[in-house]
Design a protein around this motif. Sequence first.
Motif, PDB file in Angstrom:
ATOM      1  N   PRO B  90    -149.387  73.265 -60.340  1.00  0.00           N
ATOM      2  CA  PRO B  90    -148.085  73.357 -59.685  1.00  0.00           C
ATOM      3  C   PRO B  90    -147.952  74.657 -58.895  1.00  0.00           C
ATOM      4  O   PRO B  90    -148.665  75.620 -59.171  1.00  0.00           O
ATOM      5  CB  PRO B  90    -147.088  73.326 -60.849  1.00  0.00           C
ATOM      6  N   ALA B  91    -147.032  74.644 -57.928  1.00  0.00           N
ATOM      7  CA  ALA B  91    -146.794  75.852 -57.152  1.00  0.00           C
ATOM      8  C   ALA B  91    -146.342  76.964 -58.100  1.00  0.00           C
ATOM      9  O   ALA B  91    -145.487  76.736 -58.941  1.00  0.00           O
ATOM     10  CB  ALA B  91    -145.725  75.590 -56.095  1.00  0.00           C
ATOM     11  N   PRO B  92    -146.944  78.136 -57.980  1.00  0.00           N
ATOM     12  CA  PRO B  92    -146.575  79.221 -58.905  1.00  0.00           C
ATOM     13  C   PRO B  92    -145.161  79.733 -58.623  1.00  0.00           C
ATOM     14  O   PRO B  92    -144.719  79.740 -57.478  1.00  0.00           O
ATOM     15  CB  PRO B  92    -147.606  80.309 -58.611  1.00  0.00           C
ATOM     16  N   VAL B  93    -144.475  80.131 -59.676  1.00  0.00           N
ATOM     17  CA  VAL B  93    -143.178  80.790 -59.515  1.00  0.00           C
ATOM     18  C   VAL B  93    -143.358  82.230 -59.955  1.00  0.00           C
ATOM     19  O   VAL B  93    -143.858  82.499 -61.041  1.00  0.00           O
ATOM     20  CB  VAL B  93    -142.088  80.102 -60.365  1.00  0.00           C
ATOM     21  N   ARG B  94    -142.974  83.139 -59.106  1.00  0.00           N
ATOM     22  CA  ARG B  94    -143.172  84.555 -59.415  1.00  0.00           C
ATOM     23  C   ARG B  94    -142.219  85.049 -60.484  1.00  0.00           C
ATOM     24  O   ARG B  94    -141.103  84.560 -60.602  1.00  0.00           O
ATOM     25  CB  ARG B  94    -142.948  85.395 -58.163  1.00  0.00           C
ATOM     26  N   ASP B  95    -142.690  86.028 -61.203  1.00  0.00           N
ATOM     27  CA  ASP B  95    -141.821  86.732 -62.128  1.00  0.00           C
ATOM     28  C   ASP B  95    -141.041  87.739 -61.284  1.00  0.00           C
ATOM     29  O   ASP B  95    -141.563  88.762 -60.878  1.00  0.00           O
ATOM     30  CB  ASP B  95    -142.694  87.433 -63.176  1.00  0.00           C
ATOM     31  N   GLY B  96    -139.845  87.381 -60.949  1.00  0.00           N
ATOM     32  CA  GLY B  96    -139.099  88.244 -60.030  1.00  0.00           C
ATOM     33  C   GLY B  96    -139.123  87.659 -58.639  1.00  0.00           C
ATOM     34  O   GLY B  96    -139.854  86.710 -58.358  1.00  0.00           O
ATOM     35  N   ALA B  97    -138.301  88.190 -57.746  1.00  0.00           N
ATOM     36  CA  ALA B  97    -138.119  87.604 -56.423  1.00  0.00           C
ATOM     37  C   ALA B  97    -139.284  87.901 -55.487  1.00  0.00           C
ATOM     38  O   ALA B  97    -140.028  88.853 -55.685  1.00  0.00           O
ATOM     39  CB  ALA B  97    -136.827  88.130 -55.815  1.00  0.00           C
ATOM     40  N   MET B  98    -139.432  87.044 -54.472  1.00  0.00           N
ATOM     41  CA  MET B  98    -140.476  87.224 -53.466  1.00  0.00           C
ATOM     42  C   MET B  98    -139.942  87.998 -52.264  1.00  0.00           C
ATOM     43  O   MET B  98    -140.686  88.314 -51.342  1.00  0.00           O
ATOM     44  CB  MET B  98    -140.991  85.869 -52.999  1.00  0.00           C
ATOM     45  N   GLY B  99    -138.667  88.230 -52.254  1.00  0.00           N
ATOM     46  CA  GLY B  99    -138.086  88.968 -51.129  1.00  0.00           C
ATOM     47  C   GLY B  99    -137.886  88.108 -49.896  1.00  0.00           C
ATOM     48  O   GLY B  99    -137.851  88.611 -48.779  1.00  0.00           O
ATOM     49  N   LEU B 100    -137.759  86.768 -50.101  1.00  0.00           N
ATOM     50  CA  LEU B 100    -137.531  85.878 -48.955  1.00  0.00           C
ATOM     51  C   LEU B 100    -136.039  85.560 -48.833  1.00  0.00           C
ATOM     52  O   LEU B 100    -135.296  85.599 -49.803  1.00  0.00           O
ATOM     53  CB  LEU B 100    -138.331  84.589 -49.126  1.00  0.00           C
ATOM     54  N   GLY B 101    -135.605  85.250 -47.620  1.00  0.00           N
ATOM     55  CA  GLY B 101    -134.187  84.992 -47.371  1.00  0.00           C
ATOM     56  C   GLY B 101    -133.430  86.312 -47.296  1.00  0.00           C
ATOM     57  O   GLY B 101    -134.004  87.379 -47.454  1.00  0.00           O
TER      58      GLY B 101
END
Lengths: 423, 440
Positions: B90-101
């Motif tokens: 599955p697509a990985p979900v980061r621990d913490g935000a990616m800084g997008l948006g």
Amino acid sequence: MDEMHKPSRRAFLRGSAAAAAGTVAGAASAQTADPLITDVQDWASITGAGVDETPYGMPIEYESHVVRRNVEWLTASPISSINFTPIHALEGTITPQGCAFERHHSGAIELRKEDYRLMINGLVDKPLVFTYADLERFPRENHVYFCECAANTGMEWAGAQLNGVQFTHGMIHNMEYTGVPLRALLNEAGLGAAGDLKDKWVYVEGADASSNGRSIPMEKALDDVLVAFKANGEALRMEHGYPVRLVVPGWEGNMWVKWIRRIEVSDTPTESREETSKYTDVLEDGTARKWTWVMDAKSVITSPSPQMPITHGKGPLVISGLAWSGHGQITRVDVSRDGGITWETARLGKQGDTKALTRFYLDVDWDGAPMLLQARAMDETGYVQPTKDQLRETRGENSVYHNNCIQTWYVNAEGIAENVEVS
Amino acid sequence: MSKSPNILLPALGVTGIVLGGAYGTMTRSYKADEADIARAQAQAAEARLVSQEEANTDLKSQIALVQDSAKAKIAELEARPAVATSMSAPAPVRDGAMGLGREALLEEIAAWDVDVLPDGRGLPEGTGNAFDGEELFADKCAACHGDFAEGVDNWPVLAGGFDTLADEDPVKTVGSYWPHLSTVYDYVYRSMPFGEAGTLTPDETYAIVAYILFSNDLIDDEFELSHENLGAFKMPNKDGFVVDDRPEAEYAAWSVEPCMSNCKEEVTVTMRSVFLVNTPPEGGSESVMNPASVEGLPSFSSAGASFIPEAQAKPEAVVEVAAAAVEEPADEGAELIKAGEKVFKKCKACHEVGNGAKNKSGPQLNALIGRTMGSVEGFKYSNVFQAAADEGRIWDEASLTEFLAKPKSYMKGTRMSFSGLKKEGDQVAIIAYLNSFLGE
């Protein structure tokens, strides 16, 4: 297409005549040489279309009858209405976008990627706005899922109504979606502010004039919901929510909000118009079920069917159909040719994908006797698709939605099929 | 999984090719005389023997080669077990935000976050009563929902239907069915009027909601509905809903190994399709009542159909003919007409134009220019249009342009809820489009 490239009308008629003769005599007993073989045909002599003529191809004109169709009297206006996928004429499992059923509440809108914004707000750490380009930078996934309107087969609560599988079962399509898991976007906004996620909801709404909105429990939102921007490898078509729609695997199509513009984390369902006055299922005593999101296991024979009569007479016959379940994989489909007295286990085209259409076949030698064709699906939970009687016994006849009954086609000795109900 | 069958497959393929070659040699000598044939057959047989021996030797060495390379491949794969298993994830979900948006601004949230919750949270300040609501409703809603919220054509009925929910055809209205009043405000404010969503003020919305309650006999016409009392208003069918109980009521009972044979004694057809459906090449569908009855159909038992019916009444087979190529009109105004067709989307909810156009909640628009105003037969016009008809006023391009720009100023009292085409280009285009139906 210019005149040079068209098969001549004479050639077309000749072809039809030969095909008709074949139906009667059977290919094996051809007495005279087939002019389609012995004569040099136009298409075998004159050149065809060049590569610069069709930048984006449509089906050949001989297939122009394989289209979505609506039933005018069903709704007040075609702008707030539905049409039906020609599932009788499709094979395999993937539905081409161009003939996949549409359901709009205020019409299909034209929204440019550049003008697209997606807001996440409510109980999040930091309310965010994403552009289309932002979405393309999240890790993405590809999944094939069916999308079925909760009202598919809804008319049949009152008995056999419309004579065609396109109209009884065509509020469904099945595409490969590319998108970002909703959980990734929620994670980006941060769910700390939501506290205990167990009793939380996300409310999703569209950018069109109806701003169709639905509440989804957090558990599902964090599970397999996708914010999708491609279907079958290409951009979503306008009528399927270009540039971005929600994909809610296994759950009723109304929740798959198109042109999705806002996701709000909330401590309560919104109880919007679409989840109270519509998409609730009235039972026999007048009470109604709400939050009936999952589409239960269902199957139907697509050929033979009223729009796909048997034209070849006795002998080898391919019985072909579709099965699906919102609870997971289809594990087995049984087919009956005598209205449910005897059942034979059909062959699955391939192992069923979870929450996706599965094709099944029963390859038989038809003896030319009338048949009552039925299909019965089972899914990975062990659930068996119910009969109409079973459904009516628990729900009455006023539910409108979630009719996943076993469908019957009466096929007469001439191979013509009709939508019927049986004892 | 067994690995050996895969290895033998290429070898069988080779045998097929060799035999096929020998057969080809024989069949091509069919024009020679008998001696030639005999000679050729002898030679062919000899050649076949030789070639088969060669082939066998060849085959053995090929099989050995394939097997050796397969063994090597398997050894290689086994040394790298990760390659042999699925690499999908599955697509990985980061621990913490990616800084997008970017962070949403408060005024942006205020513009879009207008949904109203059952307890009234989200309601904007405002007030309205049914007395004021009646006029607004007649102006903005009655074209589809009827003056008394009784519904026009297939448009939703909003009033009445009490005590029908257990009937054969329940009438599900705001009064008889909707569990929360918040939903009415939310929907009217965000999604109505149809074709002009988002144009109502909070006060107008409160008044319209009050009128809908009034038409359901739930309040009197002086009741002031506001953000302060709407959330607490009890709807009659508030307790009429249960959360999905299919798991308990259905799943357990229906998840049993199904019957496979002798499941019923006899099966008969109890109902035939009510409608036959024609699917014409130009699209859409035509429903026709099915005249056939269940009389004369066979019954079924484990022995099969009871008889093969002769010359039974059969439904017409659906005729699906490939559409003939349509000639595109190529005259000069085609572009404008096309643009007008697009603008006409704004009108389509209420008006039809073209071959077979019928009156909907607005009159059909065929041959509009040159037609007397308010003159379409069978359409129930507002007073102002009836007066125009009595005066014999005629639609021309000037009057239509003015009407389309601001319908309610040009025809004060029209039931048409549309607020008007703001762009001059749109008015010109739509008139060109409508003019293309002058002959209808």
